[in-house]
Design a protein around this motif. Sequence first.
Motif, PDB file in Angstrom:
ATOM      1  N   SER A 355       0.824  -1.220   0.000  1.00 45.90           N
ATOM      2  CA  SER A 355       0.000   0.000   0.000  1.00 45.90           C
ATOM      3  C   SER A 355       0.850   1.259   0.000  1.00 45.90           C
ATOM      4  O   SER A 355       0.330   2.349   0.199  1.00 45.90           O
ATOM      5  CB  SER A 355      -0.927   0.011   1.222  1.00 45.90           C
ATOM      6  OG  SER A 355      -0.181   0.088   2.433  1.00 45.90           O
ATOM      7  N   VAL A 460      -4.441   5.016  -0.966  1.00 47.77           N
ATOM      8  CA  VAL A 460      -3.997   6.380  -0.682  1.00 47.77           C
ATOM      9  C   VAL A 460      -4.681   7.332  -1.649  1.00 47.77           C
ATOM     10  O   VAL A 460      -4.587   7.161  -2.867  1.00 47.77           O
ATOM     11  CB  VAL A 460      -2.462   6.516  -0.820  1.00 47.77           C
ATOM     12  CG1 VAL A 460      -2.031   7.960  -0.572  1.00 47.77           C
ATOM     13  CG2 VAL A 460      -1.743   5.576   0.143  1.00 47.77           C
ATOM     14  N   LYS A 486      -4.882   8.182   3.902  1.00 46.82           N
ATOM     15  CA  LYS A 486      -4.806   6.745   3.663  1.00 46.82           C
ATOM     16  C   LYS A 486      -5.994   6.069   4.338  1.00 46.82           C
ATOM     17  O   LYS A 486      -6.358   6.420   5.467  1.00 46.82           O
ATOM     18  CB  LYS A 486      -3.483   6.184   4.209  1.00 46.82           C
ATOM     19  CG  LYS A 486      -3.164   4.771   3.712  1.00 46.82           C
ATOM     20  CD  LYS A 486      -1.717   4.403   3.997  1.00 46.82           C
ATOM     21  CE  LYS A 486      -1.314   3.150   3.244  1.00 46.82           C
ATOM     22  NZ  LYS A 486       0.114   2.836   3.410  1.00 46.82           N
ATOM     23  N   ASN A 701       1.179   7.618   5.461  1.00 45.78           N
ATOM     24  CA  ASN A 701       0.271   7.361   6.584  1.00 45.78           C
ATOM     25  C   ASN A 701       0.582   8.339   7.711  1.00 45.78           C
ATOM     26  O   ASN A 701       1.595   8.204   8.408  1.00 45.78           O
ATOM     27  CB  ASN A 701       0.444   5.907   7.070  1.00 45.78           C
ATOM     28  CG  ASN A 701      -0.614   5.503   8.086  1.00 45.78           C
ATOM     29  OD1 ASN A 701      -1.022   6.304   8.924  1.00 45.78           O
ATOM     30  ND2 ASN A 701      -1.045   4.260   8.021  1.00 45.78           N
TER      31      ASN A 701
END
Length: 915
Positions: A355, A460, A486, A701
């Motif tokens: 991710s 994201v 995120k 994040n």
Amino acid sequence: MVEYFKKRKAKKQEIIQRVKEDKAKRKERKQEITALPESERKAQIESDKLLRKEQKQERKQELKSLSRKERKEAKKEAKMYKKIKNRPRRIAGWSAVAALLLIVIVTTGPTVVSVLDNVTGKHITIDTTSTEAIKAREAADVVSEEIANEGLVLLKNENNSLPLTDNKINVFGSTAFTFKYAGGGSGASDQTRAVSLFDALKNAGVEYNQELYDYYMGLPELEEKTGNSDTGVVQVIKGMLSSGEPAGEPDITDTTLAQAKDYSENAMIIIQSDAVEASDVSIEQLQLSDEMHNLVEKVANNFSNVTIVVNAGNTLELGFVEEYPSIQSVIWVGTPGPFGTNSLAKALSGELNPSGRITDTYVYDITSSPASENFGDYKYENLDKAYLNYEEGIYVGYRFYETFYQGNEEGYNQTVQFPFGSGLSYTTFDWNIVNQELNSDSIELQVEVTNTGEVAGKDVIQVYYTPPYTPGGIEKSAINLATFEKTKSLEPGESEVVTIQYGTREMASYDMVNENYILENGTYQIKLGKNVHEIDSAVNFELSQDIVYQTDDATGTEYKNRFTQSENELTVLSRNDWEGTYPSDEDDIKVATDKIIERVQGHEYNDDVEMPTTGADNGLKLEDLKGLDYEDPLWDEFLDQLTVDQMINYVTDAAYHTIEIEELGIPNTVLMDGPAGFSFFFKQFEAGAYPTEIVMASTWNKDLAYKMGETIGQEAKAYGIHGWYAPALNIHRTPQGGRNFEYMSEDPVLNGIIGSGMAKGAEDQDVTVYMKHFIMNEQETNARSGILVWSNEQAMREIHLRPFEMTVKEADVTGAMSSFTYIDGKWANPELLNGMLRDEWGFEGVVSSDAVFGFMEPQKAITSGNDLMLDILSVTKNRDLLEEAYDERPEAITVGLRNSMHNALYATLKTHIFN
């Protein structure tokens, strides 16, 4: 092969001779121009510049007419020329270390004791063995692996080749045995608990070819180095001693290749680069070596499913992955800390769904950015100083590529391989804007994100904006990152509504003519992007009239141009005239003007001040001021008690600690590096170790950034550490920066958001955060001998100052570390440290220098806003300098010392030592 190396050596000698001849011609021409009357000089400079641009265009046309093979050879020759031309930079770096060692050797008396104390860390008392410390490290390990998991980036995945279907793989290359967990220098961290790649594969249930493993382990030049880590200073020296050539790679035999092919069609190769503080990275180190390219070719021609793993903190050239259809996947892991191998293995097996998103633009030719034209070893002929021209202005990274190639998709695709913010997933997501509120105060969007694939994953949402641009007006990038969010981990079919918000003012540009920020009227396109180039959807915000911001939003301080004293003649890149303003180091006139020399060598003392009271007996201890505002009158009564000697000792002896003044209740504090977990430059100790900052940023994040800072803060309390030399907020100006692994990205907003999250997490645990390196410390070459950096106000404010401003305002940091650089002709520039940092942004706290070198004088520091000297080798010398300055200017020096003590002690009172 022998013949090949003979030819290469001959070509190298030929180019060395050409470099010498060209250098002599340039010097002769510069002397001719310097001798001209000022009225004629500028015209000649422009004429020469135009001629060079015409020659450059001719060379480009010549290249196009060549065959592909000839073109490749010509480009290789051009790169060799540039490398040889800039070769002095490694020698320059080593000279600085040699000078340091010489100081240690010739020093006698009390200075030796001081140096030994600093180098051995005798004065640093931390306990890493207590139950609390062990628990803190365990918590750090959990967060470290979480960051590595979310920071891993899947850049390519043709035919859904990953995750592996049969969980069997051949691991090729010596690089698998020298996995890069971290960078080197002050950004290094404890790797004693690092997990080897092969253990990680076992942990994830991925079977690797044991016979292939045994083949590599049987090579005499190879040994597995998992968990081995040198001290920061040893890493720095090794880096400086390296040749700057890419590492070699042992060949693979046909027999071994055949056995591997029988084992599995899956193959993996790890590609790396070395980077370390105090040394920049050569272009060749960011490309595949001939030996590694041969290995890639052999593997790609024999296996149907090849994975390339990018294990580097610097941006590499990855064009080779498109040469071979069998290279189905590319995974970027960066320098992911001791548990990053677990993350990689879990991504291969499918246990982990990637991710992360890259934080730099990956291009086919790393020299294609304008900033790379002014990177290297540049020195004045009449001043013992190096310099660096930031002629790219605001066009750093994607800001250049997205603006320059606007409307030219073919040119863009030939230049950019992976745009800033790129990253794939094993699942798919759908976005839908369900609500929007756009006004002159804020931009707010609510976006419904739905997992439309078959496995759980995080996504994201990147938010960019395109401002209106008037040709010839204020410089503006065609697209700019505004913010991002995120999602949580979404199961297949699950949705989450994500709220995205940022201040409209944040889209303003700095107007150097009118000395203010301005939102010019027109259409602002607010874009939701999968990356900076792949836009999913957009909404328009219409502004009917200009909004001008005359004062800072936090302090009300009136804006003004603060960095205009140099009169350095820069041609700054403009989208209004790309060709006429494109940077070139060939344009440099390496003769410092009288004004530059005066600014570098001179210093303005404020002698119009009254002598403060010193040595008073007011009966106050430092703890009596806990909780008081910085401006509280009781501070004056307390500071009146300090003697000049006490203050001089305090500010000069501040390497990794501050000293105790027992009678006033001023405690010893412990200050530690580094951005990837606590470390001491001269000796190892056990501590939590995290991925380097580039990997932290690649998680995109915000919550995880805060969690990292919070966990480091908790570890600090368990160890008895009070200050943290981090986070590092400088940008990746070029791929060659030696500390790129330690910095986050090419984008100031991403740096500011992630950096302020880390800083706030630690500050909330009552730890002084020393955000660094303030500012423009993006090159290691010549840095430690003091390098003059020239830029313009707009670029400084919008690119280089922005992450620091965001961190001051959003994290309320109480510490900063100044850089080695001379900003606008001044080291410890008072307009930067007092004018910008304190007056304009409202920073309250302490500024420490970086490690002290000979050009960093304490009397200039404490009268300019730099409070502490991170003094390793020259404590006694710097005490003497302050005492001499006091004899000459007692009022100015005493006021400077008093201000420094106020700043430092105010920060100390906010640490956990007083809880």
